[in-house]
Design a protein around this motif. Structure first.
Motif, short mmCIF file in Angstrom:
data_model
loop_
_atom_site.label_atom_id
_atom_site.label_comp_id
_atom_site.label_asym_id
_atom_site.label_seq_id
_atom_site.Cartn_x
_atom_site.Cartn_y
_atom_site.Cartn_z
N LEU A 236 3.48 4.20 3.85
CA LEU A 236 3.58 2.93 4.57
C LEU A 236 4.99 2.37 4.45
O LEU A 236 5.56 2.31 3.36
CB LEU A 236 2.56 1.93 4.02
N THR A 237 5.56 1.96 5.58
CA THR A 237 6.90 1.40 5.63
C THR A 237 6.90 0.14 6.47
O THR A 237 5.94 -0.11 7.22
CB THR A 237 7.89 2.40 6.24
N PRO A 238 7.96 -0.68 6.40
CA PRO A 238 8.03 -1.85 7.28
C PRO A 238 7.93 -1.47 8.76
O PRO A 238 7.28 -2.18 9.53
CB PRO A 238 9.40 -2.45 6.95
N SER A 239 8.57 -0.35 9.14
CA SER A 239 8.50 0.05 10.55
C SER A 239 7.08 0.43 10.94
O SER A 239 6.65 0.19 12.08
CB SER A 239 9.45 1.22 10.82
N LYS A 240 6.31 1.02 10.01
CA LYS A 240 4.92 1.36 10.29
C LYS A 240 4.10 0.10 10.50
O LYS A 240 3.27 0.02 11.42
CB LYS A 240 4.35 2.18 9.13
N LEU A 241 4.34 -0.92 9.69
CA LEU A 241 3.63 -2.19 9.85
C LEU A 241 3.95 -2.81 11.21
O LEU A 241 3.05 -3.29 11.91
CB LEU A 241 4.02 -3.16 8.74
N ARG A 242 5.23 -2.81 11.57
CA ARG A 242 5.61 -3.38 12.86
C ARG A 242 5.01 -2.58 14.01
O ARG A 242 4.60 -3.14 15.03
CB ARG A 242 7.14 -3.43 12.97
N PHE A 243 4.93 -1.25 13.85
CA PHE A 243 4.35 -0.40 14.88
C PHE A 243 2.87 -0.70 15.06
O PHE A 243 2.38 -0.79 16.20
CB PHE A 243 4.55 1.07 14.52
N LEU A 244 2.14 -0.89 13.96
CA LEU A 244 0.71 -1.23 14.05
C LEU A 244 0.52 -2.57 14.76
O LEU A 244 -0.44 -2.76 15.51
CB LEU A 244 0.09 -1.26 12.66
N GLU A 245 1.45 -3.50 14.53
CA GLU A 245 1.38 -4.78 15.24
C GLU A 245 1.65 -4.60 16.72
O GLU A 245 0.96 -5.17 17.57
CB GLU A 245 2.38 -5.76 14.63
N GLU A 246 2.66 -3.77 17.05
CA GLU A 246 2.98 -3.52 18.46
C GLU A 246 1.80 -2.91 19.19
O GLU A 246 1.57 -3.20 20.37
CB GLU A 246 4.18 -2.58 18.55
N ARG A 247 1.03 -2.06 18.50
CA ARG A 247 -0.12 -1.41 19.12
C ARG A 247 -1.36 -2.30 19.13
O ARG A 247 -2.41 -1.90 19.63
CB ARG A 247 -0.43 -0.10 18.40
N GLY A 248 -1.26 -3.50 18.58
CA GLY A 248 -2.36 -4.46 18.66
C GLY A 248 -3.47 -4.25 17.65
O GLY A 248 -4.58 -4.74 17.85
N LEU A 249 -3.18 -3.55 16.54
CA LEU A 249 -4.22 -3.33 15.53
C LEU A 249 -4.24 -4.42 14.47
O LEU A 249 -5.29 -4.69 13.88
CB LEU A 249 -4.05 -1.96 14.87
#
Length: 239
Positions: free
Chosen positions: A39-52
């Motif tokens: 898990l990384t900050p970019s992964k967290l932001r990506f999950l937010e971008e995908r609406g999860l």
């Protein structure tokens, strides 16, 4: 003077609001990195971008996660890691949960699939061997044939694989007979790497997170095709 009707008595415990957005990205990583080191900050932001996930934002624009958000992240990451589910499937499941429905846990109904009630459980080699009903020799053969990878601890997927190897051994199929599976996996990996080339050329963190998720989705679709081919082949040899 009488206390106000809604005043809290001094002896009453303060109950934390699980919906209160109090955790920053760094705090979320600190709480989850042991169980999910990828898990990384970019992964967290990506999950937010995908609406999860839907973290709150401060007036300055910083993301803040609640304890409920943390639990949701653990579920998402566990489903990805232990069931290899694409985000689209996980998102549909969460949408049903958010709508007040009671959908079945995705991946839990798959034959031999890991139980999501045990997501994140880690086993020592001895525990893995005992729970699978395997012999130490079978485990060593699985390592030698690269069907299993030696590690400090093992998750639910390793347990499912080893249980399958126990059953296959009863039919006379040993781990060494499965070396071709490893070769086929390497070929599939080559296909995935070729498909990811346009995204992988970009060096920004967001693109790396997208590449990782796309790799999972492609792997899932390849698994669908492989399973279909096996079922079709079984139809030719069934009595």
């Amino acid at each position: 003077m009488a206390a106000a009707p809604n005043a809290r008595r001094s002896s009453e415990p303060i109950v934390a609001d699980a919906t209160a957005p109090v955790l920053g990205i760094g705090q979320v990583l600190a709480k989850l990195s042991t169980e999910f080191p990828e898990l990384t900050p970019s992964k967290l932001r990506f999950l937010e971008e995908r609406g999860l996930v839907h973290p709150a934002r401060t007036p300055s624009g910083y993301r803040k996660f609640s304890q409920n958000d943390l639990s949701r992240l653990k579920l998402i990451l566990g489903l990805q890691r232990d069931c290899y589910l694409p985000l689209a499937v996980i998102k549909d499941y969460l949408a049903d949960v958010d709508a007040g429905l009671n959908p079945p846990m995705p991946g839990a109904a798959l034959p031999g699939g890991p139980s999501l009630l045990q997501t994140g459980r880690r086993l020592s080699r001895d525990e893995l061997t005992r729970e699978a009903g395997a012999t130490p020799m079978l485990v060593q053969d699985a390592f030698s044939s690269h069907v299993l990878v030696p590690a400090d601890s093992y998750g639910e997927e390793s347990l499912v694989v080893l249980k399958a190897l126990v059953e296959l051994q009863r039919s006379g199929i040993e781990p060494r007979h499965l070396r071709g599976f490893r070769q086929a996996t390497e070929r599939e990996l080559g296909l995935i790497e070729s498909a990811l080339m346009p995204v992988a050329r970009r060096r920004d963190p967001s693109s790396r997170a997208k590449a990782a998720e796309l790799a999972r989705e492609i792997a899932g679709q390849l698994e669908v095709v492989r399973s279909s081919l096996i079922r079709s082949a079984l139809g030719r040899i069934a009595p």
